[in-house]
Design a protein around this motif. Structure first.
Motif, short mmCIF file in Angstrom:
data_model
loop_
_atom_site.label_atom_id
_atom_site.label_comp_id
_atom_site.label_asym_id
_atom_site.label_seq_id
_atom_site.Cartn_x
_atom_site.Cartn_y
_atom_site.Cartn_z
N SER A 1 5.48 11.17 16.68
CA SER A 1 5.73 9.73 16.79
C SER A 1 6.94 9.38 15.94
O SER A 1 6.95 9.62 14.72
CB SER A 1 4.51 8.94 16.30
N VAL A 2 7.98 8.86 16.59
CA VAL A 2 9.21 8.49 15.90
C VAL A 2 9.57 7.06 16.30
O VAL A 2 8.92 6.45 17.16
CB VAL A 2 10.37 9.45 16.24
N GLU A 3 10.60 6.53 15.69
CA GLU A 3 11.01 5.17 16.00
C GLU A 3 11.35 5.04 17.48
O GLU A 3 12.15 5.81 18.02
CB GLU A 3 12.21 4.77 15.15
N GLY A 4 10.71 4.12 18.15
CA GLY A 4 11.01 3.88 19.55
C GLY A 4 10.20 4.68 20.53
O GLY A 4 10.38 4.54 21.74
N GLY A 5 9.30 5.54 20.06
CA GLY A 5 8.50 6.33 20.99
C GLY A 5 8.09 7.67 20.41
O GLY A 5 7.61 7.76 19.28
N MET A 6 8.32 8.73 21.18
CA MET A 6 7.94 10.07 20.75
C MET A 6 9.07 11.05 21.03
O MET A 6 9.90 10.84 21.92
CB MET A 6 6.67 10.54 21.47
N ALA A 7 9.07 12.13 20.25
CA ALA A 7 10.06 13.19 20.40
C ALA A 7 9.34 14.53 20.44
O ALA A 7 8.27 14.70 19.85
CB ALA A 7 11.06 13.16 19.25
N LEU A 8 9.95 15.49 21.13
CA LEU A 8 9.44 16.86 21.20
C LEU A 8 10.39 17.78 20.43
O LEU A 8 11.60 17.75 20.66
CB LEU A 8 9.36 17.34 22.65
N VAL A 9 9.82 18.60 19.56
CA VAL A 9 10.58 19.67 18.91
C VAL A 9 10.20 20.97 19.60
O VAL A 9 9.05 21.40 19.55
CB VAL A 9 10.29 19.75 17.40
N LEU A 10 11.18 21.58 20.26
CA LEU A 10 10.94 22.71 21.16
C LEU A 10 11.67 23.96 20.69
O LEU A 10 12.73 23.87 20.05
CB LEU A 10 11.46 22.37 22.57
N PRO A 11 11.16 25.14 21.04
CA PRO A 11 11.90 26.36 20.77
C PRO A 11 13.04 26.55 21.77
O PRO A 11 12.99 26.01 22.89
CB PRO A 11 10.85 27.46 20.92
N ARG A 12 14.05 27.30 21.39
CA ARG A 12 15.20 27.55 22.27
C ARG A 12 14.76 28.13 23.61
O ARG A 12 15.39 27.88 24.66
CB ARG A 12 16.16 28.53 21.57
N GLU A 13 13.66 28.88 23.62
CA GLU A 13 13.19 29.52 24.84
C GLU A 13 12.84 28.50 25.92
O GLU A 13 12.93 28.79 27.12
CB GLU A 13 11.98 30.39 24.53
N ALA A 14 12.44 27.28 25.54
CA ALA A 14 12.15 26.25 26.54
C ALA A 14 13.42 25.76 27.22
O ALA A 14 13.41 25.43 28.42
CB ALA A 14 11.43 25.07 25.87
N GLU A 15 14.51 25.73 26.48
CA GLU A 15 15.78 25.28 27.04
C GLU A 15 16.39 26.31 27.98
O GLU A 15 17.05 25.95 28.97
CB GLU A 15 16.76 24.98 25.90
N THR A 16 16.15 27.58 27.70
CA THR A 16 16.78 28.63 28.51
C THR A 16 15.96 29.00 29.74
O THR A 16 16.42 29.79 30.56
CB THR A 16 17.03 29.88 27.65
N ASN A 17 14.76 28.48 29.86
CA ASN A 17 13.96 28.71 31.07
C ASN A 17 14.24 27.57 32.05
O ASN A 17 13.92 26.41 31.78
CB ASN A 17 12.47 28.75 30.69
N ALA A 18 14.85 27.90 33.17
CA ALA A 18 15.33 26.86 34.09
C ALA A 18 14.20 25.97 34.60
O ALA A 18 14.35 24.74 34.66
CB ALA A 18 16.05 27.52 35.27
#
Length: 430
Positions: A300-317
């Motif tokens: 929970s952050v200002e204005g809503g929610m944020a996800l902290v993800l591992p790099r592997e999530a970004e590299t999986n199309a």
């Protein structure tokens, strides 16, 4: 109400022994050369991000490794170097167990119920017994000592010892809490496994979950079975296929054995309940598990929610495409993705959510936490310098029998305790 993120500091003994059956990443990298210094610095960078988001950030300490008391209890005798060398010559796998740094994954440290949920209005923490895996079953005494030190103010906290080891308990990795806000009463979901006849063990027992709920004096909780298909795909904990925050549940369609019953119940009992679900037709369990998409930290952050993800999530199309749809959907509060490199932890089978224990606290309770376990930018800077000076750069499997590595890891941990002003006697160590 703030939510304290308690991350495990990656210990100087971080190594790849592949001890965790059912954890596909851990077993795939067994025998590789690890990089403890890099692993610890990657974890610190994640903590620094959370601090920058304005959230309370703390840490739990690496345990004393190698655990020579374990080896002595199994009949190895002599001075410390002799115990290590003799045991390694006879049973290297047993020595690897004694070196385990898995306490870094503090999602398994305990299960936490905030004051808003408990009948006595205090925050309850039950230390996990981790009885299913021998390398983790040794952790609870040191974890209990740390939590009793950090949360010693009994006006605000109750720290419980583990439930009996007859029933495996894996802590917050199999626990979710849904509520309109952190400070409002919520519904706690305890996820257990069965997987009868499967390749991999189910680690959370329903009776352990029920026992924790009773201890925490909860009036609103659910027991939900993890889907066998998810366990077989490598979801050894529920937090590999589901994550919750506030009224939001983000999960894979195949996470739960009785998905419809669970969702219907949450929709009835949680005001503003929001389901963000990845369909199996769009995102396979294999992609979800390998990317640790759902092992993200949902904050929970200002204005809503944020996800902290591992790099592997970004590299999986497939994963990244689905995430883009999530953040672009105005029907849910998740609006920001923060990607971090946690490769060293990921290679040993733990992502961002594995590294943290969530403790939702009122302002007075947060002030009552032992401040030595809390971090700010200056504290992070100090830890970074300490790790660069003391943590080993690499550990190969053959190094585990070397007394010089034992001395280096002990010296590193002593330097850490000194820097934090924590005496070993406060943790029950001699």
């Amino acid at each position: 109400m703030p939510e304290l993120q308690l991350d495990g500091l990656v210990g100087p003994s971080h190594n790849y022994a592949g001890l965790s059956l059912g954890n596909l990443a851990a077993t795939a990298n067994a025998g590789a050369v690890s990089a403890p210094r890099t692993a610890a610095l990657q974890g610190l960078a994640k903590m620094r991000l959370v601090c920058g988001l304005g959230l309370p950030q703390g840490l739990l300490l690496p345990h004393d490794r190698p655990n020579l008391s374990l080896l002595r209890g199994l009949g190895f005798a002599g001075a410390d170097p002799e115990v290590l060398k003799t045991a390694f010559a006879e049973d290297p796998a047993l020595v690897a167990l004694a070196w385990s740094a898995s306490a870094m994954w503090t999602a398994n440290a305990a299960t936490v119920s905030p004051a808003a949920d408990s009948a006595d209005g205090r925050t309850h923490l039950s230390v996990a017994n981790l009885a299913t895996m021998p390398h983790r079953a040794q952790e609870w005494p040191a974890t209990l000592a740390q939590l009793r030190l950090a949360f010693q103010d009994t006006r605000h906290f109750v720290v419980h010892p583990p439930v009996p080891p007859s029933f495996g308990d894996e802590g917050a990795a199999n626990h979710m809490r849904l509520a309109p806000s952190h400070g409002a009463p919520g519904v706690e979901v305890f996820v257990y496994g069965e997987n009868r006849g499967g390749r991999f063990p189910a680690r959370q027992h329903a009776r352990a979950s029920a026992a924790v709920a009773r201890r925490h004096r909860l009036s609103r909780f659910l027991l939900a079975a993890q889907a066998d298909v998810a366990i077989e795909a490598g979801a050894f904990h529920n937090d590999v296929v589901a994550v919750a925050n506030g009224p939001v549940l983000m999960a894979h369609e195949q996470a739960f054995a009785d998905r419809n019953r669970l969702i219907d119940r949450l929709a009835r009992e949680v005001p503003g309940f929001c389901l963000i679900e990845a369909p199996a037709s769009e995102l396979s369990l294999e992609d979800a598990v390998s990317s640790y998409l759902f092992n993200a930290c949902l904050l929970s952050v200002e204005g809503g929610m944020a996800l902290v993800l591992p790099r592997e999530a970004e590299t999986n199309a497939s994963v990244w495409r689905w995430l883009q749809r999530v953040v672009q959907d105005p029907a849910n509060p998740i609006h920001t993705l923060h990607v971090r490199d946690l490769r060293e932890s990921m290679r040993n089978g733990g992502g961002p959510a594995c590294l943290r224990l969530r403790v939702q606290l009122g302002e007075a309770a947060l002030a009552a936490v032992d401040q030595r376990f809390l971090l700010d930018e200056a504290g992070l800077d100090k830890l970074e310098r300490l790790i660069e000076a003391w943590w080993p750069k690499t550990i190969a499997p053959a190094d585990l029998g070397n007394p010089d590595l034992m001395d280096q890891c002990r010296a590193a941990r002593t330097a850490l305790l000194d820097a934090l002003g924590i005496a070993p006697a406060e943790l029950g160590e001699v």
